[in-house]
Design an enzyme around this catalytic site. Structure first.
Site, short mmCIF file in Angstrom:
data_model
loop_
_atom_site.label_atom_id
_atom_site.label_comp_id
_atom_site.label_asym_id
_atom_site.label_seq_id
_atom_site.Cartn_x
_atom_site.Cartn_y
_atom_site.Cartn_z
N LYS A 44 0.84 -1.21 0.00
CA LYS A 44 0.00 0.00 0.00
C LYS A 44 0.88 1.26 0.00
CE LYS A 44 -2.43 -1.18 3.75
NZ LYS A 44 -2.00 -2.53 4.15
N ARG A 74 11.60 -6.05 5.75
CA ARG A 74 11.19 -4.64 5.66
C ARG A 74 11.88 -3.74 6.68
NH1 ARG A 74 4.93 -3.05 5.26
NH2 ARG A 74 4.73 -3.75 7.41
N ARG A 108 10.34 -2.48 12.04
CA ARG A 108 9.17 -2.24 12.89
C ARG A 108 9.02 -3.33 13.94
NH1 ARG A 108 4.18 -0.89 9.02
NH2 ARG A 108 3.20 -2.20 10.58
N ARG A 115 -1.48 -10.73 12.03
CA ARG A 115 -2.01 -9.56 11.32
C ARG A 115 -2.69 -9.96 10.01
NH1 ARG A 115 2.89 -6.18 10.57
NH2 ARG A 115 1.58 -4.49 9.85
N ARG A 121 -10.54 -0.57 7.68
CA ARG A 121 -10.12 -1.96 7.79
C ARG A 121 -11.27 -2.84 8.25
NH1 ARG A 121 -4.48 -0.76 8.70
NH2 ARG A 121 -3.12 -2.51 9.00
P1 AMP Z 1 -0.26 -0.72 9.27
O1 AMP Z 1 0.99 0.10 9.25
O2 AMP Z 1 -1.34 -0.16 8.39
O3 AMP Z 1 -0.01 -2.18 9.03
O4 AMP Z 1 -0.84 -0.60 10.77
C1 AMP Z 1 -0.11 -1.05 11.90
C2 AMP Z 1 -1.05 -1.37 13.05
O5 AMP Z 1 -1.81 -0.21 13.41
C3 AMP Z 1 -2.09 -2.43 12.73
O6 AMP Z 1 -1.61 -3.75 12.92
C4 AMP Z 1 -3.21 -2.08 13.72
O7 AMP Z 1 -2.87 -2.53 15.04
C5 AMP Z 1 -3.15 -0.56 13.74
N1 AMP Z 1 -4.06 0.03 12.71
C6 AMP Z 1 -3.72 0.75 11.60
N2 AMP Z 1 -4.81 1.14 10.91
C7 AMP Z 1 -5.87 0.65 11.60
C8 AMP Z 1 -7.29 0.69 11.39
N3 AMP Z 1 -7.82 1.29 10.30
N4 AMP Z 1 -8.07 0.07 12.30
C9 AMP Z 1 -7.56 -0.53 13.38
N5 AMP Z 1 -6.24 -0.63 13.63
C10 AMP Z 1 -5.40 -0.04 12.76
#
Ligand code: AMP
Length: 213
Positions: A14, A125, A158, A169, A91
């Site tokens: 993304k 990553r 990360r 995840r 999400r």
């Molecule tokens: P990402 O970088 O988008 O993979 O987000 C990292 C973490 O942030 C995810 O594993 C969730 O714990 C939290 N997170 C990010 N976006 C959302 C969302 N729209 N709803 C709920 N949790 C989120």
């Protein structure tokens, strides 16, 4: 002015696709809920402290916290003037329904990538904590090991990029993805993108996904 949602599993690309879209629509605000949450976590804000345990265990942060955060962000003038490129939101179905009330998506790009490929990607990553640029130790290394090409900051791995958390995840993504994709399919907004070749998508292909001439 375009309201775009990027939807896909963690590490589906993304962020990479967002970077390519920014070259075509330079003023569009790229809003990554993961980045905003990580920033809050780093600064130990009340939101960051609440979100920490969910994020570190690969779970979703509760809808009400994320929705309030996004609602605030979407009120800003840049969104009113140029639309948005939402990355990592919505999400869940509730988040999608809420977004529909605040500022409805016009196109939803769904990145499809097999699980094994996602795991391979995430274990390599590394990202820049300052400008959020993303690299991969194996496939897209920075010019100088461990240092961001763009801003010179030290790159980090990360804390939620481990195999165990990653599997969790992806499971979480799969549990929620179906209803969100169907919600947008019914509105005729979904475009499927082969996430194994995001890096190689041409400007012309991206413009055609976004229906920009
Ligand atoms: P990402 O970088 O988008 O993979 O987000 C990292 C973490 O942030 C995810 O594993 C969730 O714990 C939290 N997170 C990010 N976006 C959302 C969302 N729209 N709803 C709920 N949790 C989120």
């Amino acid at each position: 002015m375009k309201q775009i949602v990027l939807f896909g599993a963690p590490a589906a690309g993304k962020g990479t696709l967002a970077g390519k879209i920014k070259k075509i629509l330079p003023q569009i605000p790229h809003i990554s809920t993961g980045d905003i949450l990580r920033e809050n976590k780093k600064n130990e804000t009340p939101l960051g402290l609440k979100a920490k345990e969910y994020m570190d265990s690969g779970k979703l942060v509760p809808d009400e916290l994320v929705i309030d955060m996004v609602e605030d962000r979407l009120k800003r003038d840049d969104v009113k003037n140029y639309g948005y490129l939402l990355d990592g939101f919505p999400r869940t179905l509730s988040q999608a329904e809420k977004l529909e009330e605040i500022a409805p998506a016009e196109v939803v790009l769904v990145l499809d990538v097999p699980r094994q490929e996602l795991l391979n990607r995430v274990l390599g990553r590394i990202s820049c904590p300052e400008c959020n640029a993303i690299y991969n130790k194996f496939s897209i290394p920075p010019k100088k090991e461990g240092i961001c090409d763009i801003c010179g900051a030290k790159l980090v791995h990360r804390s939620d990029d481990t195999e165990e958390t990653m599997n969790k995840r992806i499971d979480t993504y799969e549990e929620n993805a179906g209803p969100v994709i169907r919600f947008y399919e019914e509105k005729g907004l979904v475009k499927h993108v082969d996430g194994t070749r995001t890096m190689h998508l041409t400007e012309k292909e991206i413009k055609s996904f976004l229906e920009i001439v």
